[in-house]
Design a protein around this motif. Sequence first.
Motif, PDB file in Angstrom:
ATOM      1  N   ALA A 110       0.528  -1.127   0.058  1.00 46.45           N
ATOM      2  CA  ALA A 110      -0.172  -0.068  -0.009  1.00 46.45           C
ATOM      3  C   ALA A 110       0.863   1.209   0.171  1.00 46.45           C
ATOM      4  O   ALA A 110       1.938   1.302   0.417  1.00 46.45           O
ATOM      5  CB  ALA A 110      -0.805  -0.182   1.162  1.00 46.45           C
ATOM      6  N   ASN A 111       0.233   2.136  -0.635  1.00 44.40           N
ATOM      7  CA  ASN A 111       1.196   3.487  -0.630  1.00 44.40           C
ATOM      8  C   ASN A 111       1.255   4.246   0.603  1.00 44.40           C
ATOM      9  O   ASN A 111      -0.127   4.571   1.176  1.00 44.40           O
ATOM     10  CB  ASN A 111       0.494   4.658  -1.784  1.00 44.40           C
ATOM     11  N   GLN A 112       2.165   4.534   1.159  1.00 47.46           N
ATOM     12  CA  GLN A 112       2.136   5.259   2.829  1.00 47.46           C
ATOM     13  C   GLN A 112       1.463   6.545   2.790  1.00 47.46           C
ATOM     14  O   GLN A 112       0.627   6.952   3.438  1.00 47.46           O
ATOM     15  CB  GLN A 112       3.583   5.393   3.149  1.00 47.46           C
ATOM     16  N   ASP A 113       1.355   7.510   1.603  1.00 49.54           N
ATOM     17  CA  ASP A 113       0.896   8.623   1.572  1.00 49.54           C
ATOM     18  C   ASP A 113      -0.611   8.510   1.434  1.00 49.54           C
ATOM     19  O   ASP A 113      -1.272   9.379   1.951  1.00 49.54           O
ATOM     20  CB  ASP A 113       1.401   9.295   0.221  1.00 49.54           C
ATOM     21  N   SER A 114      -0.949   7.531   0.818  1.00 52.54           N
ATOM     22  CA  SER A 114      -2.503   7.374   0.568  1.00 52.54           C
ATOM     23  C   SER A 114      -3.072   6.978   2.006  1.00 52.54           C
ATOM     24  O   SER A 114      -4.333   7.213   2.379  1.00 52.54           O
ATOM     25  CB  SER A 114      -2.846   6.193  -0.491  1.00 52.54           C
ATOM     26  N   LEU A 115      -2.095   6.119   2.773  1.00 54.87           N
ATOM     27  CA  LEU A 115      -2.731   5.653   3.866  1.00 54.87           C
ATOM     28  C   LEU A 115      -2.992   6.849   5.019  1.00 54.87           C
ATOM     29  O   LEU A 115      -3.919   7.009   5.633  1.00 54.87           O
ATOM     30  CB  LEU A 115      -1.697   4.637   4.451  1.00 54.87           C
ATOM     31  N   ARG A 116      -1.974   7.812   4.956  1.00 56.41           N
ATOM     32  CA  ARG A 116      -2.072   8.946   5.711  1.00 56.41           C
ATOM     33  C   ARG A 116      -3.181   9.832   5.507  1.00 56.41           C
ATOM     34  O   ARG A 116      -3.809  10.257   6.461  1.00 56.41           O
ATOM     35  CB  ARG A 116      -0.594   9.815   5.454  1.00 56.41           C
ATOM     36  N   SER A 117      -3.469   9.950   4.223  1.00 59.22           N
ATOM     37  CA  SER A 117      -4.665  10.742   3.969  1.00 59.22           C
ATOM     38  C   SER A 117      -5.952  10.152   4.252  1.00 59.22           C
ATOM     39  O   SER A 117      -6.963  10.761   4.497  1.00 59.22           O
ATOM     40  CB  SER A 117      -4.513  11.224   2.616  1.00 59.22           C
ATOM     41  N   ALA A 118      -5.835   8.827   4.189  1.00 60.54           N
ATOM     42  CA  ALA A 118      -7.201   8.246   4.534  1.00 60.54           C
ATOM     43  C   ALA A 118      -7.366   7.849   6.082  1.00 60.54           C
ATOM     44  O   ALA A 118      -8.438   7.346   6.324  1.00 60.54           O
ATOM     45  CB  ALA A 118      -6.998   6.668   3.905  1.00 60.54           C
ATOM     46  N   GLY A 119      -6.247   8.142   6.902  1.00 55.52           N
ATOM     47  CA  GLY A 119      -6.570   7.903   8.324  1.00 55.52           C
ATOM     48  C   GLY A 119      -5.946   6.580   8.703  1.00 55.52           C
ATOM     49  O   GLY A 119      -6.484   5.612   8.203  1.00 55.52           O
ATOM     50  N   GLN A 120      -4.951   6.498   9.585  1.00 58.22           N
ATOM     51  CA  GLN A 120      -4.163   5.422   9.850  1.00 58.22           C
ATOM     52  C   GLN A 120      -4.590   4.672  10.900  1.00 58.22           C
ATOM     53  O   GLN A 120      -5.142   5.312  12.026  1.00 58.22           O
ATOM     54  CB  GLN A 120      -2.739   5.760  10.263  1.00 58.22           C
ATOM     55  N   LYS A 121      -4.636   3.231  10.990  1.00 55.90           N
ATOM     56  CA  LYS A 121      -4.900   2.580  12.278  1.00 55.90           C
ATOM     57  C   LYS A 121      -3.706   2.511  12.994  1.00 55.90           C
ATOM     58  O   LYS A 121      -2.756   2.502  12.347  1.00 55.90           O
ATOM     59  CB  LYS A 121      -5.355   1.063  11.667  1.00 55.90           C
ATOM     60  N   PHE A 122      -3.887   2.324  14.192  1.00 52.64           N
ATOM     61  CA  PHE A 122      -2.488   2.287  15.366  1.00 52.64           C
ATOM     62  C   PHE A 122      -2.817   1.454  16.351  1.00 52.64           C
ATOM     63  O   PHE A 122      -3.891   1.095  16.800  1.00 52.64           O
ATOM     64  CB  PHE A 122      -1.946   3.835  15.339  1.00 52.64           C
ATOM     65  N   LEU A 123      -1.507   1.233  17.044  1.00 49.66           N
ATOM     66  CA  LEU A 123      -1.605   0.666  18.084  1.00 49.66           C
ATOM     67  C   LEU A 123      -1.425   1.641  19.142  1.00 49.66           C
ATOM     68  O   LEU A 123      -0.622   2.674  19.193  1.00 49.66           O
ATOM     69  CB  LEU A 123      -0.365  -0.375  18.285  1.00 49.66           C
ATOM     70  N   HIS A 124      -2.161   1.467  20.605  1.00 51.24           N
ATOM     71  CA  HIS A 124      -2.278   2.756  21.409  1.00 51.24           C
ATOM     72  C   HIS A 124      -0.979   2.898  21.785  1.00 51.24           C
ATOM     73  O   HIS A 124      -0.265   1.988  22.082  1.00 51.24           O
ATOM     74  CB  HIS A 124      -3.521   2.451  22.584  1.00 51.24           C
ATOM     75  N   PRO A 125      -0.584   4.054  22.190  1.00 51.44           N
ATOM     76  CA  PRO A 125       0.698   4.225  22.718  1.00 51.44           C
ATOM     77  C   PRO A 125       0.908   3.739  24.125  1.00 51.44           C
ATOM     78  O   PRO A 125       2.206   3.558  24.612  1.00 51.44           O
ATOM     79  CB  PRO A 125       0.797   5.677  23.135  1.00 51.44           C
ATOM     80  N   MET A 126      -0.134   3.415  25.029  1.00 46.87           N
ATOM     81  CA  MET A 126       0.075   2.206  26.178  1.00 46.87           C
ATOM     82  C   MET A 126       0.025   0.990  25.702  1.00 46.87           C
ATOM     83  O   MET A 126      -0.218   0.143  26.878  1.00 46.87           O
ATOM     84  CB  MET A 126      -1.065   2.829  27.101  1.00 46.87           C
ATOM     85  N   SER A 127       0.247   0.534  24.853  1.00 45.61           N
ATOM     86  CA  SER A 127       0.039  -0.896  24.452  1.00 45.61           C
ATOM     87  C   SER A 127       1.061  -1.626  25.135  1.00 45.61           C
ATOM     88  O   SER A 127       0.846  -3.128  25.413  1.00 45.61           O
ATOM     89  CB  SER A 127       0.089  -1.126  22.965  1.00 45.61           C
ATOM     90  N   HIS A 128       2.074  -1.269  25.602  1.00 43.43           N
ATOM     91  CA  HIS A 128       3.248  -1.976  26.162  1.00 43.43           C
ATOM     92  C   HIS A 128       2.737  -2.495  27.565  1.00 43.43           C
ATOM     93  O   HIS A 128       2.997  -3.584  28.051  1.00 43.43           O
ATOM     94  CB  HIS A 128       4.576  -1.248  26.441  1.00 43.43           C
ATOM     95  N   GLU A 129       1.496  -1.645  27.988  1.00 45.58           N
ATOM     96  CA  GLU A 129       1.088  -2.135  29.595  1.00 45.58           C
ATOM     97  C   GLU A 129       0.377  -3.388  29.314  1.00 45.58           C
ATOM     98  O   GLU A 129       0.012  -4.060  30.345  1.00 45.58           O
ATOM     99  CB  GLU A 129       0.358  -1.073  30.176  1.00 45.58           C
ATOM    100  N   LEU A 130      -0.141  -3.541  28.102  1.00 44.45           N
ATOM    101  CA  LEU A 130      -1.006  -4.714  28.059  1.00 44.45           C
ATOM    102  C   LEU A 130      -0.259  -6.098  27.198  1.00 44.45           C
ATOM    103  O   LEU A 130      -0.608  -7.069  26.614  1.00 44.45           O
ATOM    104  CB  LEU A 130      -2.124  -4.442  27.067  1.00 44.45           C
ATOM    105  N   ASP A 131       1.192  -5.850  27.321  1.00 40.89           N
ATOM    106  CA  ASP A 131       2.182  -6.785  26.714  1.00 40.89           C
ATOM    107  C   ASP A 131       1.668  -6.905  25.167  1.00 40.89           C
ATOM    108  O   ASP A 131       2.144  -8.011  24.662  1.00 40.89           O
ATOM    109  CB  ASP A 131       2.060  -8.009  27.584  1.00 40.89           C
ATOM    110  N   PHE A 132       1.455  -5.836  24.794  1.00 42.91           N
ATOM    111  CA  PHE A 132       1.230  -5.835  23.307  1.00 42.91           C
ATOM    112  C   PHE A 132       0.120  -6.921  22.701  1.00 42.91           C
ATOM    113  O   PHE A 132       0.355  -7.227  21.427  1.00 42.91           O
ATOM    114  CB  PHE A 132       2.332  -5.933  22.597  1.00 42.91           C
TER     115      PHE A 132
END
Length: 290
Positions: free
Chosen positions: A173-195
């Motif tokens: 997938a094109n990174q620029d198109s992903l950025r404009s469409a809205g990115q899915k992500f892992l929450h910044p506190m995911s480490h507390e859930l052992d990912f």
Amino acid sequence: MRLEAKEFIKMQIKILLAISFFMLLTSGFVMAQSVGNVIEDESDLYASTKQVNQFFRRFNGEEDLKGERLYPEDKGYRDQELRKKYLDILFDLDNKLITSGLKTEFINHSLDKNDPVYLEFLGGDWFAEVTTTFLYLGKEQYLTLFLQLEKDTVGSKWVISNVFFEPFARIFANQDSLRSAGQKFLHPMSHELDFMNLVRTFESKSTLEHYLAWKYHPDYLTLFIYEFKKGNLVFKTINKVKFHFFQVDGWYFELSDFNRKGYNTGWLISSLSKINNEEKELLMKYIYHE
């Protein structure tokens, strides 16, 4: 009767002489025409830039007008008048996008008395683009190889530096198109859930790029090596070769081979543009299909 016979013989001789003279004139004309063609063919030979190395020599003024190589100790070596004569004919004259004004500006820049520009074969900013045909999973496909000169212990060599292959490009997938469409992500506190929420990352093949670093760039060269070693890619033939030059400060030109009749043949500048550093980066991305 004897008199008439003599007159008849004289008449026959005159006719034979006339025919011989006519044949001599005709053969002379054919000979002259043949010599003229040879001279013209030789002119074609001298005018055609048959090798890439020869393009370098002519651009730099390191070859005389008879095609003989010039060395630093020779009188005409890198003579500016000689260079100008060559630079005028080192362009594809059929390309109307290379205007006379642009061409003149480029030549004047290259011949600047205070800072003349000479092309470097080794260490210069230039590389090759080779269009090839491979069998990929049994089907013929175009594959582009990019090659550059690299120094080695015994001198230098051409090496494959990059690859573009359409079947590889379709996977990512094109990174620029992903950025404009809205990115899915892992929450910044995911480490507390052992990912544990990484399960979302692998729910769909089409969304995997959402969870990659923005700096990530697909490495087609590694994929190419992998598929070749697996036997999925089989080399068939080379279709076309051209070269990209960034050696003249503030300019870009493309070198292509033209096999056609006339004087404007061989390795010629097929594209010419004035560029700044930012435009150079964009152009490089365009060439590499990034």
